[in-house]
Design a protein around this motif. Sequence first.
Motif, PDB file in Angstrom:
ATOM      1  N   GLU A   1       0.835  -1.207   0.000  1.00  0.00           N
ATOM      2  CA  GLU A   1       0.000   0.000   0.000  1.00  0.00           C
ATOM      3  C   GLU A   1       0.865   1.251   0.000  1.00  0.00           C
ATOM      4  N   LYS A  11      -0.669  -3.645  -3.279  1.00  0.00           N
ATOM      5  CA  LYS A  11      -1.351  -2.400  -2.907  1.00  0.00           C
ATOM      6  C   LYS A  11      -2.264  -2.629  -1.698  1.00  0.00           C
ATOM      7  N   SER A  49      -7.167  -4.146  -0.264  1.00  0.00           N
ATOM      8  CA  SER A  49      -6.301  -3.654  -1.327  1.00  0.00           C
ATOM      9  C   SER A  49      -6.931  -2.469  -2.039  1.00  0.00           C
TER      10      SER A  49
END
Length: 335
Positions: free
Chosen positions: A48, A56, A80
Amino acid sequence: MPCRLIDAETVQRLLTMKDTVTACEDAFRDWGRGEVVCPTKITLELGEDAEWPPYKNGLNAMPAYIHSKKSAGIKCVGGSLNNPKWGLPYIIALILLFDPATGIFKCVMDGAQITNYRTGAQAAVAAKYIENKKKIRLGLIGAGTQGRTQLMAFSEVFDIEEIRLYDINPQASAKFVEEMSRQIDTKFIVSEKPEDVFYGTDIIVSVTHGKDKFIKNSWFKEGQILFPMGSFTECEDELLLSADHVIVDSVGQTMHRGALKSVVDSGQFKECDINATIGEIVAQTKEYKISEHERIVCIPIGTGAMDIAVATMLYDKVLEQNLGEAFIFNKALEI
């Protein structure tokens, strides 16, 4: 007593914003009295805020103990940034409650709606003890799920005369007004620029994923309360450094993530610059006065204490109504 499996449908059926606000207010009061154990959240970084791993994503572990409820637990929450385009919710969470005396688990509970509801409730509870007015004009940046629960929670605490709304996506703003106008009887004004949300409002709540310090000091006026929510950096440094009061939920946590991280890392802001915690204000354990002409920044990043307080309240409802799926996961614990 067997462990209970409490699914999202059961949580959605039983959880109300009114009860969530009450549970969060009680938890903050207990915390201010020193009757809550709430370590700072631990993050498993999965891309992230880093280039690798490439998901992510990030997973937060958030434990807490609420003495008045004799309840302990931990929330694991992830999500995510890719999830929305995959048709999945951004917030995915599980909450586990256990007996603090034995360590035996009492339940496994879906935590997504609790996360969304308590995020709104924690800001509304803080505002209740900072803002002297009962009728307010609310500014809201972000028209997603968190924006909806913020409005729901604030409407439990205040009479909202008007709401000014901005989202980077105009379609999201339009959908927000269409949906929330059926629930909340107030005047909705959709703003074309984020700074317009500050015009004439008493309280401004920002619930975005912004990390570019887009909220400018020049927008922030005397007598306003600003809530930059979550673990993001939405406010420019000058705004944070020139605020008359900075109030937080967890001192240790806000010194290392979220709105204050940048000014802390640069050495411009120290722990002694925090004026009070929400718990101290709710419990009235700290003598604290705010002038109606001062600018206040309140930063409730979110803590396990609020999640465990709300989950415990919900667990009690589940037991009363004999809901959830009961199971024994270890025969050695069967009595």
